[in-house]
Design a protein around this motif. Structure first.
Motif, short mmCIF file in Angstrom:
data_model
loop_
_atom_site.label_atom_id
_atom_site.label_comp_id
_atom_site.label_asym_id
_atom_site.label_seq_id
_atom_site.Cartn_x
_atom_site.Cartn_y
_atom_site.Cartn_z
N PRO A 114 39.68 82.88 19.09
CA PRO A 114 38.49 82.49 18.34
C PRO A 114 37.23 83.24 18.77
O PRO A 114 37.07 83.58 19.94
N SER A 115 36.35 83.49 17.82
CA SER A 115 35.03 84.07 18.12
C SER A 115 34.07 82.99 18.60
O SER A 115 33.07 83.29 19.24
N VAL A 116 34.37 81.75 18.25
CA VAL A 116 33.59 80.60 18.72
C VAL A 116 34.58 79.62 19.33
O VAL A 116 35.57 79.26 18.70
N GLU A 117 34.33 79.22 20.57
CA GLU A 117 35.14 78.18 21.23
C GLU A 117 34.23 77.43 22.16
O GLU A 117 33.73 77.98 23.15
N SER A 118 33.98 76.16 21.83
CA SER A 118 33.02 75.38 22.60
C SER A 118 33.27 73.90 22.39
O SER A 118 33.65 73.49 21.29
N ALA B 20 30.14 82.66 19.86
CA ALA B 20 29.57 81.71 20.80
C ALA B 20 30.58 81.48 21.91
O ALA B 20 31.75 81.20 21.65
N LYS B 21 30.11 81.62 23.14
CA LYS B 21 30.99 81.50 24.30
C LYS B 21 30.52 80.33 25.15
O LYS B 21 29.34 80.18 25.43
N TYR C 252 22.13 78.12 25.60
CA TYR C 252 21.89 76.70 25.86
C TYR C 252 22.49 76.44 27.23
O TYR C 252 23.67 76.72 27.47
N LEU C 253 21.69 75.94 28.15
CA LEU C 253 22.13 75.74 29.52
C LEU C 253 21.93 74.28 29.89
O LEU C 253 20.84 73.73 29.74
#
Length: 178
Positions: free
Chosen positions: A57-61, A138-139, A168-169
């Motif tokens: 995936p290009s986004v995995e969160s 998104a990583k 985003y931290l």
């Protein structure tokens, strides 16, 4: 709005499977932030987005972290690309182009079933994308303990052209009075 009723623990569901060339313009989701088991639903549902037949995936969160709600706790967010309202309506306004295919999935890694999960994905199809159109990525990563004098790496190993949008931290202390 589309809904998943009885989102079983361990289950992966496809929210969107879009064929063609287009841009996802808006994603809206809402889900309870706790079950009878515990309070970490927002950390235990994993969002994944795949572009154009890719295997990874290009986004995995975790869902909460993608929408700037870390630690499995809901909070309000008011920004241009991400907005979370007081009753936990998660909104992403990031434009996410794809050339041939887009797939969005969610996986329930929570210890219990989640009673309901509502979502809506708004997109527009086009004949083609302009040359050089970039993909959205998104990583998510986590470091259990920081090490003295060792920097925390936010982004590394990126290849190709693109634009870094931001980070985003979420930070928590494991010892008192930190």
């Amino acid at each position: 709005a589309p809904a998943i009723r009885g989102f079983k623990s361990g289950e992966t569901r496809i929210l969107a499977d879009i064929s063609g060339c287009g841009i996802i313009n808006h994603i809206w989701m809402t889900v309870p932030d706790k079950t009878d088991q515990d309070y970490f639903v927002l950390s235990d549902i994993v969002l994944r987005i795949y572009w154009d037949g890719e295997e990874s995936p290009s986004v995995e969160s975790p869902l909460g972290d993608f929408f700037c709600n870390g630690f499995g706790t809901g909070c309000n967010v008011n920004s241009l690309p991400i907005a979370v309202n007081p009753v936990r309506g998660f909104n992403s306004y990031f434009q996410m182009p794809f050339k041939t295919h887009a797939v969005i999935t969610v996986e329930n890694q929570h210890a219990a079933d989640v009673k309901s999960f509502f979502f809506q994905i708004d997109y527009t199809l086009y004949d083609e994308m302009p040359e050089g159109t970039a993909y959205f990525h998104a990583k998510w990563s986590r470091e259990r303990l920081t090490e003295r004098t060792k920097d925390f790496t936010i982004l590394d190993g990126v290849k190709g052209k693109g634009h870094y949008i931001g980070t985003y931290l979420a930070v928590t202390a494991l010892e008192r009075y930190w």
